[in-house]
Design an enzyme around this catalytic site. Structure first.
Site, short mmCIF file in Angstrom:
data_model
loop_
_atom_site.label_atom_id
_atom_site.label_comp_id
_atom_site.label_asym_id
_atom_site.label_seq_id
_atom_site.Cartn_x
_atom_site.Cartn_y
_atom_site.Cartn_z
N GLU A 250 63.49 38.66 39.52
CA GLU A 250 64.96 38.28 40.31
C GLU A 250 65.76 37.82 39.14
O GLU A 250 66.98 37.67 39.05
CB GLU A 250 64.78 37.26 41.23
CG GLU A 250 64.11 38.29 42.63
CD GLU A 250 63.98 36.89 43.67
OE1 GLU A 250 63.61 37.44 44.82
OE2 GLU A 250 64.09 35.75 43.52
N HIS B 55 57.69 32.89 40.37
CA HIS B 55 56.91 32.91 41.64
C HIS B 55 56.46 34.38 42.01
O HIS B 55 56.96 35.41 41.48
CB HIS B 55 57.88 32.54 42.82
CG HIS B 55 59.14 33.49 43.09
ND1 HIS B 55 60.26 33.84 42.38
CD2 HIS B 55 59.45 34.10 44.34
CE1 HIS B 55 60.92 34.68 42.93
NE2 HIS B 55 60.68 34.53 44.03
N HIS C 7 67.02 31.34 45.37
CA HIS C 7 67.36 31.38 46.78
C HIS C 7 66.23 31.54 48.02
O HIS C 7 66.23 32.34 48.82
CB HIS C 7 68.27 32.74 46.82
CG HIS C 7 67.69 33.95 46.30
ND1 HIS C 7 68.55 34.98 45.80
CD2 HIS C 7 66.55 34.37 46.33
CE1 HIS C 7 67.55 35.79 45.49
NE2 HIS C 7 66.59 35.47 46.00
N HIS D 124 66.61 41.52 50.67
CA HIS D 124 65.16 41.51 50.74
C HIS D 124 64.86 42.22 51.82
O HIS D 124 64.26 41.74 52.96
CB HIS D 124 64.68 40.10 50.87
CG HIS D 124 65.00 39.13 49.91
ND1 HIS D 124 66.19 38.63 49.70
CD2 HIS D 124 64.24 38.58 48.76
CE1 HIS D 124 66.34 37.85 48.55
NE2 HIS D 124 64.81 37.83 47.99
#
Lengths: 279, 129
Positions: A240, A193, A12, A59
Site C-alpha cells: 500500500e 503489515h 488507514h 478493499h
C-alpha cells in the site's frame, strides 16, 4: 489558481476506525497511537483546506473482481460510507468536488495516465479512517474530497515509479485549475503489515523508519523499490505504501517535515504518519 | 505452467496475482455478496444452501464452512474478500490473522504488542526449512 499546499501520509487500519467509533481512543492500547495525531488535527483546523485529493485503496468494497481499475478518480457530488460487512461507520457522508475532479481526470488522461472515471462509489475505511484521524468526529467533514482509488489488491499493482510520476501529472492538473483552492494531497495505507497466511503479523520497523525518512528527502530511492521488496520486507499488505509516492510526486522536490509519528501495533499493522509542507 | 515470480520465494505468503484470481473468482464474489445484510442473514441461516447458489468448487465450499482461511487463500481467496466472512461472524482481522499463523489469539496479540513478527528468518522459503 488551485495550489497544493501540503502532503499527508497516513495509515488507514480499520481497527483505528472502530476504536474511534466506540470511544476507545484513550485506552492504554490506543492512546499512544491517537496522541500522535493531536498535532495533526490542530494543524488541519488552522490550515482549513478546501479540498483533499485522497489517494487510497478500495478493499474489495466498491470494486469486486468484476472490475479492477488500476487508477480510479471519484467525480461524483458525494460518496456514501460503505457497509464493509458490519454496517457502515457512523461518519458523515463524503462531499466530492466534481468540477476539480473532472478537470484532473481530463488533464491527467491527456498526460498519458489512463484513469477510470467513477460516478458512483461507496468509500471504505481506506478513505474514512484517515479523515477521522485528521479531522476527528465532526457533524460534517470540513472540506470536500476527491477519492482516488489505486489497485493494490490484484497483482501486478502499479510500480512506485509510475505512482511517483502520476503524482507529478496530478500536480500539473491541479495547478492548471482556474479557481483559488487550497488543496492537500494525502497518500494513505501501510506501513509494514501482513494480514494473511502463516507469516501474518510481520512488522519491519527499521524498513518503515527508513521509508518515513526518505519520503521527505529521497523519494527517488523509494520509487525504485520493486513490489517483491515490499512483500518480503514490509509484508504482503505493505505494498500500500506505493500510494504515498503519488502524494510525494505531487509536492516540490524540497519539502519541510512538519510532523511525524510511528506506532506499533494497531491490530496487525505498523502505523506511520507524516505531514510535508511545500518548501 | 506460468512463469515463476520474484515473490514466489517469500514464505507463508500468497500473492493475489492472476494465477490466484482466476482460481478464486466465484469464491471471492461469494464473499463480496456478504456485504449486504439480507445476504448475511441468509448465509447464517443456512450456509450450505447459500453456498449452493455459487459456482464454487466443493473444496472451496468446505473451506468456507470450516473457516479454513489458509485453505481459502490457497484456493484463490483474497484476504480482503475473505474478510467479509469473518466480519459476518463478528470476528476481527486480528483474530483471523492469528488463526492463519497457528497461534492462539492471545499469543498473536502479545507478539504484536512486542513489535510484531520480525523479518529476520522470514524472508525466504529456504529459511523456513
Amino acid at each position: 489558481m488551485a495550489r497544493i499546499t501540503s502532503g499527508v501520509g497516513v495509515s488507514h487500519v480499520p481497527a483505528i476506525g472502530r476504536a474511534i467509533d466506540t470511544g476507545q481512543t484513550q485506552t492504554p492500547y490506543w492512546k499512544p497511537l491517537f496522541d500522535g495525531f493531536e498535532f495533526s488535527r490542530a494543524w488541519e483546523e488552522a490550515e482549513k483546506p478546501d479540498v483533499i485529493f485522497l489517494v487510497y485503496n478500495d478493499h474489495a468494497t466498491a470494486f469486486s473482481l468484476d472490475f479492477i481499475p488500476t487508477f480510479a478518480i471519484g467525480c461524483a457530488d458525494s460518496f456514501e460510507v460503505a457497509d464493509e460487512g458490519f454496517g457502515p461507520r457512523p461518519v458523515p457522508r463524503v462531499e466530492g468536488c466534481p468540477d476539480l475532479a473532472w478537470h484532473i481526470a481530463s488533464s491527467v488522461i491527456q498526460q498519458d495516465f489512463d484513469l477510470t472515471v467513477v460516478n458512483k462509489m461507496d468509500v471504505d475505511h481506506g478513505l474514512t479512517v484517515p479523515m477521522s484521524l485528521m479531522f476527528g468526529q465532526p457533524e460534517r467533514w470540513p472540506c470536500r474530497v476527491i477519492p482516488f482509488a489505486v489497485n493494490v489488491v490484484l497483482y501486478p499493482v502499479p510500480s512506485g515509479r509510475r505512482c511517483y510520476a502520476l503524482g507529478k501529472a496530478i500536480r500539473r492538473a491541479i495547478e492548471s485549475f482556474d479557481e483559488d483552492l487550497n488543496v492537500q494531497i494525502w497518500g494513505t495505507g501501510g506501513m509494514s503489515h501482513q494480514l494473511q497466511g502463516p507469516r501474518a503479523g510481520l512488522i519491519n520497523q527499521p524498513w518503515d523508519q527508513a521509508f518515513l525518512r526518505d519520503i521527505a528527502v529521497d523519494p527517488l530511492r523509494l520509487a525504485a523499490i520493486p513490489p517483491e521488496e515490499y512483500i518480503r520486507e514490509a509484508g504482503s499488505e505493505g505494498i500500500e505504501l506505493v500510494m504515498w509516492l503519488i502524494m510525494r510526486g505531487a509536492l516540490n522536490e524540497k519539502v519541510e517535515v512538519l510532523h511525524q509519528h510511528y506506532r506499533v501495533p494497531a491490530s496487525n499493522t505498523a502505523v506511520g504518519h507524516i505531514i510535508l509542507k511545500q518548501a | 505452467m506460468s512463469k515463476p515470480r520474484p515473490y514466489d520465494d517469500v514464505p507463508g505468503t500468497t500473492v493475489f496475482d492472476e494465477r490466484m484470481s482466476r482460481k478464486g473468482y466465484h469464491l471471492n464474489q461469494f464473499c463480496m455478496s456478504l456485504m449486504k445484510p439480507e445476504n448475511r442473514a441468509r448465509f447464517k441461516a443456512d450456509q450450505r444452501a447459500y453456498l449452493a447458489e455459487w459456482a464454487m468448487t466443493d473444496e472451496q465450499k468446505q473451506a468456507v464452512i470450516d473457516r479454513d482461511y489458509n485453505g481459502l487463500l490457497s484456493l484463490g481467496g483474497n484476504i480482503y474478500f475473505l474478510a467479509k466472512i469473518f466480519a459476518c461472524d463478528g470476528l476481527s482481522f486480528q483474530y483471523a490473522a492469528s488463526t492463519m499463523t497457528g497461534m492462539s489469539e492471545e499469543d498473536y496479540l502479545s507478539m504484536m504488542l512486542s513489535g510484531g513478527r520480525s523479518p529476520e528468518g522470514n524472508r525466504s522459503k529456504s529459511e523456513w526449512k
